[in-house]
Design an enzyme around this catalytic site. Structure first.
Site, PDB file in Angstrom:
ATOM      1  N   ARG A  14     -35.736  86.570 -24.283  1.00  0.00           N
ATOM      2  CA  ARG A  14     -37.098  86.312 -23.808  1.00  0.00           C
ATOM      3  C   ARG A  14     -37.547  84.860 -24.026  1.00  0.00           C
ATOM      4  NH1 ARG A  14     -39.413  91.460 -26.981  1.00  0.00           N
ATOM      5  NH2 ARG A  14     -37.424  91.204 -28.073  1.00  0.00           N
ATOM      6  N   ASN A  20     -45.115  97.848 -36.636  1.00  0.00           N
ATOM      7  CA  ASN A  20     -44.035  97.575 -37.579  1.00  0.00           C
ATOM      8  C   ASN A  20     -43.801  96.069 -37.592  1.00  0.00           C
ATOM      9  OD1 ASN A  20     -41.627  97.461 -39.011  1.00  0.00           O
ATOM     10  ND2 ASN A  20     -40.384  98.041 -37.229  1.00  0.00           N
ATOM     11  N   LYS A  80     -36.850  46.540 -36.539  1.00  0.00           N
ATOM     12  CA  LYS A  80     -35.701  47.454 -36.440  1.00  0.00           C
ATOM     13  C   LYS A  80     -34.690  47.092 -37.524  1.00  0.00           C
ATOM     14  CE  LYS A  80     -31.952  46.920 -34.552  1.00  0.00           C
ATOM     15  NZ  LYS A  80     -30.516  46.880 -34.636  1.00  0.00           N
ATOM     16  N   ASN A  97     -31.003  39.000 -31.885  1.00  0.00           N
ATOM     17  CA  ASN A  97     -29.959  39.636 -32.698  1.00  0.00           C
ATOM     18  C   ASN A  97     -28.793  40.176 -31.886  1.00  0.00           C
ATOM     19  OD1 ASN A  97     -31.608  41.633 -31.541  1.00  0.00           O
ATOM     20  ND2 ASN A  97     -31.112  43.104 -33.140  1.00  0.00           N
ATOM     21  N   GLU A 142     -40.546 102.403 -30.725  1.00  0.00           N
ATOM     22  CA  GLU A 142     -40.457 101.093 -30.087  1.00  0.00           C
ATOM     23  C   GLU A 142     -41.343 101.060 -28.849  1.00  0.00           C
ATOM     24  OE1 GLU A 142     -38.898  98.264 -31.305  1.00  0.00           O
ATOM     25  OE2 GLU A 142     -38.999  99.675 -32.959  1.00  0.00           O
ATOM     26  N   LEU A 165     -32.030  89.354 -40.446  1.00  0.00           N
ATOM     27  CA  LEU A 165     -31.363  89.624 -39.165  1.00  0.00           C
ATOM     28  C   LEU A 165     -31.582  88.456 -38.201  1.00  0.00           C
ATOM     29  CD1 LEU A 165     -32.383  93.363 -38.713  1.00  0.00           C
ATOM     30  CD2 LEU A 165     -30.523  92.363 -40.080  1.00  0.00           C
ATOM     31  N   ALA A 166     -30.483  87.877 -37.760  1.00  0.00           N
ATOM     32  CA  ALA A 166     -30.615  86.681 -36.916  1.00  0.00           C
ATOM     33  C   ALA A 166     -29.494  86.590 -35.888  1.00  0.00           C
ATOM     34  CB  ALA A 166     -30.613  85.436 -37.800  1.00  0.00           C
ATOM     35  N   ARG A 197     -38.862  50.862 -36.547  1.00  0.00           N
ATOM     36  CA  ARG A 197     -37.712  51.681 -36.156  1.00  0.00           C
ATOM     37  C   ARG A 197     -36.801  51.948 -37.345  1.00  0.00           C
ATOM     38  NH1 ARG A 197     -35.414  48.522 -31.333  1.00  0.00           N
ATOM     39  NH2 ARG A 197     -33.764  50.059 -31.601  1.00  0.00           N
ATOM     40  N   GLY A 234     -43.005  97.592 -32.377  1.00  0.00           N
ATOM     41  CA  GLY A 234     -42.837  98.997 -32.690  1.00  0.00           C
ATOM     42  C   GLY A 234     -44.148  99.517 -33.270  1.00  0.00           C
TER      43      GLY A 234
HETATM   44  C1  UD1 Z   1     -38.238  94.568 -33.894  1.00  0.00           C
HETATM   45  C2  UD1 Z   1     -38.463  96.024 -34.309  1.00  0.00           C
HETATM   46  C3  UD1 Z   1     -39.913  96.382 -33.999  1.00  0.00           C
HETATM   47  C4  UD1 Z   1     -40.856  95.436 -34.723  1.00  0.00           C
HETATM   48  C5  UD1 Z   1     -40.513  93.970 -34.399  1.00  0.00           C
HETATM   49  C6  UD1 Z   1     -41.295  93.046 -35.324  1.00  0.00           C
HETATM   50  C7  UD1 Z   1     -36.341  97.186 -33.958  1.00  0.00           C
HETATM   51  C8  UD1 Z   1     -35.571  98.086 -33.061  1.00  0.00           C
HETATM   52  N1  UD1 Z   1     -37.585  96.860 -33.552  1.00  0.00           N
HETATM   53  O1  UD1 Z   1     -38.439  94.470 -32.500  1.00  0.00           O
HETATM   54  O2  UD1 Z   1     -40.170  97.728 -34.428  1.00  0.00           O
HETATM   55  O3  UD1 Z   1     -42.190  95.714 -34.368  1.00  0.00           O
HETATM   56  O4  UD1 Z   1     -39.128  93.705 -34.622  1.00  0.00           O
HETATM   57  O5  UD1 Z   1     -41.114  91.703 -34.981  1.00  0.00           O
HETATM   58  O6  UD1 Z   1     -35.854  96.789 -34.994  1.00  0.00           O
HETATM   59  N2  UD1 Z   1     -31.027  91.348 -34.275  1.00  0.00           N
HETATM   60  C9  UD1 Z   1     -29.738  91.306 -34.755  1.00  0.00           C
HETATM   61  N3  UD1 Z   1     -28.778  92.090 -34.176  1.00  0.00           N
HETATM   62  C10 UD1 Z   1     -29.064  92.934 -33.161  1.00  0.00           C
HETATM   63  C11 UD1 Z   1     -30.383  92.982 -32.671  1.00  0.00           C
HETATM   64  C12 UD1 Z   1     -31.350  92.182 -33.251  1.00  0.00           C
HETATM   65  O7  UD1 Z   1     -29.428  90.565 -35.688  1.00  0.00           O
HETATM   66  O8  UD1 Z   1     -28.140  93.633 -32.703  1.00  0.00           O
HETATM   67  C13 UD1 Z   1     -32.038  90.494 -34.912  1.00  0.00           C
HETATM   68  C14 UD1 Z   1     -32.696  89.506 -33.957  1.00  0.00           C
HETATM   69  O9  UD1 Z   1     -31.997  88.269 -33.972  1.00  0.00           O
HETATM   70  C15 UD1 Z   1     -34.103  89.367 -34.541  1.00  0.00           C
HETATM   71  C16 UD1 Z   1     -34.322  90.702 -35.247  1.00  0.00           C
HETATM   72  O10 UD1 Z   1     -33.072  91.318 -35.393  1.00  0.00           O
HETATM   73  O11 UD1 Z   1     -34.174  88.336 -35.483  1.00  0.00           O
HETATM   74  C17 UD1 Z   1     -35.239  91.616 -34.458  1.00  0.00           C
HETATM   75  O12 UD1 Z   1     -34.716  91.800 -33.157  1.00  0.00           O
HETATM   76  P1  UD1 Z   1     -35.638  91.665 -31.874  1.00  0.00           P
HETATM   77  O13 UD1 Z   1     -34.796  91.856 -30.667  1.00  0.00           O
HETATM   78  O14 UD1 Z   1     -36.467  90.453 -31.961  1.00  0.00           O
HETATM   79  O15 UD1 Z   1     -36.529  92.957 -32.066  1.00  0.00           O
HETATM   80  P2  UD1 Z   1     -38.027  93.184 -31.605  1.00  0.00           P
HETATM   81  O16 UD1 Z   1     -38.035  93.614 -30.176  1.00  0.00           O
HETATM   82  O17 UD1 Z   1     -38.854  92.025 -31.957  1.00  0.00           O
HETATM   83 MG    MG Z   2     -38.444  90.114 -32.544  1.00  0.00          MG
END
Ligand code: UD1
Ligand code: MG
Length: 459
Positions: free
Chosen positions: A16, A170, A351, A386, A155, A9-10, A333, A140
């Site tokens: 923050r 978590n 260089k 140069n 959470e 998930l990214a 360089r 979490g």
């Molecule tokens: C999340 C977990 C939390 C855990 C923590 C560990 C949830 C709700 N919470 O919280 O329980 O302790 O990770 O690090 O999952 N992302 C998406 N799409 C979205 C939202 C988030 O791709 O709609 C991705 C973010 O880019 C990130 C990851 O999911 O890489 C986690 O999201 P983030 O907002 O960092 O969750 P945390 O508050 O860290």
């Molecule tokens: Mg996170």
């Protein structure tokens, strides 16, 4: 073995971090966080790897490249919604799916594999990786029943005062039975403090449906550091640096002071090389065996051979041979090539130049766009001129040439093999092999003239 899939998930914004750069592209030890995760996942055995992208989708996808399939999450409605983006590809398939976050750069493939193995071995619907932290704020929390069974994950923002005291968290890393995961994701609601669809709610839903869910606590809590702000980024950097340094030391590299030695994840260093304090080695750098690097040296994307010495210098994007000596205080360089046994000394800048074997520029010299043969001696204070303000020109110096001190070689110019350039010359025309070039005004001595000036205090 059943099919194994990975979803990273990214898509999140990373509010923050307070940054123009998308969160997962922030670097830890010189490598974007998302690449750390993708590279580790690739070392485990997966039939397909997906990365869910959203904020900065283009930049994140190009960082991932062909190493995973990127899926676009148009709106960031939460981690459960993020996983749902893979449902076209994965729903209904038999197999195991690991879900992890792009902001957890320290996770290792061993830990990922152990979690999957535990889940498969115990025929569980899901396995959650948990960790005990001294400061669990922000994560979490793992809520267990009185008998110690996993009940749900709450959470931080939804937790009661009592729940906030729980220090088992978590990690955001889960292994799921793939079919059950996608069946359950549709049931996740968003009635919570953030109005988001939380992936951890899948755990509670599975438990409520009497499915077996296990929680595995990792002893390597540092692997699970989630980076949401710059303070956590610095913590991740410290753990990763420690990991890299330990790996190098285990491979036979001496780090005099690991605390002040910063080496990128991609760097490869041979046995018996010694790295002195205050040294930074970045990018894709390769250093052979038996070298001495540092102190206070900065190397970026270089290849350095074996038995070479680099002291208090800066080296960028260059190729350095064996038994080469550089420094103190040299600047190499980009696009330079320094062959075996060459010597580049104090206050020498090189260089885009090639320095032949055993050639020396020992002091106060600028070599730009120059090609030096073997056994060339560059005198102190010599400069390749140069640049005419618009274009750059090349200087060629043949094997065994001797360039006297404080010479200017105005490029384009060629100095033949074995030629000799007298000290203080400004050379504007090429010099043939074995010739002597003198290009300076003759000295005139006026006998006793100094007495006329009468400047001595005590004559
Ligand atoms: C999340 C977990 C939390 C855990 C923590 C560990 C949830 C709700 N919470 O919280 O329980 O302790 O990770 O690090 O999952 N992302 C998406 N799409 C979205 C939202 C988030 O791709 O709609 C991705 C973010 O880019 C990130 C990851 O999911 O890489 C986690 O999201 P983030 O907002 O960092 O969750 P945390 O508050 O860290
Ligand atoms: Mg996170």
């Amino acid at each position: 073995m059943s099919n194994r899939y990975a979803i990273i998930l990214a898509a999140g914004k990373g509010t923050r971090m307070k940054s123009k750069l998308y969160k997962v592209l922030h670097q830890v030890c010189g490598k974007p966080m998302i690449r750390h995760v993708v590279d580790e996942v690739r070392q485990a055995d997966f039939s397909s790897i997906y990365v869910v992208v959203g904020y900065g989708a283009e930049a994140v996808s190009s960082c991932v490249g062909d190493d995973a399939v990127c899926l676009l999450q148009k709106e960031q409605l939460g981690t459960a919604h993020a996983v749902l983006q893979a449902s076209d590809r994965l729903a209904g398939q038999a197999g195991t799916t690991i879900v992890l976050c792009g902001d957890t750069p320290l996770v290792t493939h061993e830990t990922i594999e152990q979690l999957i193995d535990a889940q498969e071995r115990e025929h569980a619907a899901a396995a959650v990786l948990t960790a005990k932290l001294n400061n669990p704020a922000g994560y979490g929390r793992i809520i267990r029943t009185a008998s110690g069974d996993l009940e749900r994950i709450v959470e931080d923002k939804d937790a009661t005062g009592e729940e906030k005291k729980v220090n088992e968290v978590n990690t955001g890393i889960y292994s799921f039975d793939n079919k059950l995961l996608f069946e359950t994701l549709h049931k996740v609601g968003n009635e919570n403090a953030q109005g988001e669809y939380y992936l951890p709610d899948v755990i509670q839903l599975l438990i409520q449906a009497s499915k077996k869910v296990i929680a595995r606590m990792t002893p390597h809590f540092e692997e699970t550091v989630g980076v949401n702000d710059r303070i956590q980024l610095a913590a991740a950097e410290k753990y990763m640096r420690d990991r890299i340094n330990r790996r190098l030391m285990a491979q036979g590299v001496t780090l005099i002071d690991p605390e002040t030695t910063y080496i990128s994840a991609e760097t490869v260093i041979g046995q018996d090389t010694v790295i002195y304090p205050g040294t930074i080695i970045e990018g894709h750098t390769e250093i052979g065996s038996g070298c001495k690097i540092g102190p206070r040296t900065h190397v970026k994307n270089c290849r350095i051979g074996s038995e070479s010495l680099v002291d208090q210098s800066v080296l960028e994007e260059s190729w350095i041979g064996d038994w080469v000596e550089i420094g103190p205080f040299s600047h190499i360089r980009p696009l330079s090539k320094i062959h075996n046994q060459a010597h580049i000394g104090n206050f020498v800048e090189v260089k885009k130049s090639e320095i032949g074997e055993r050639s020396k520029a020992s002091h106060l010299t600028y070599l730009g766009d120059a090609v030096l043969g073997n056994d060339v001696n560059m005198g102190c204070g010599t400069i390749t001129v140069n640049y005419d303000g618009k274009n750059k020109f090349a200087t060629r110096i043949g094997n065994g040439a001797f360039i006297g001190c404080n010479a200017n070689l105005v490029a384009p110019v060629t100095i033949g093999d074995g030629a000799f350039v007298a000290a203080g010359s400004t050379i504007t025309e090429s010099v043939n092999a074995d010739a002597l070039a003198i290009a300076r005004s003759r000295q005139t001595n006026k006998e006793n003239y100094a007495l006329k000036l009468n400047y001595r205090v005590n004559p």
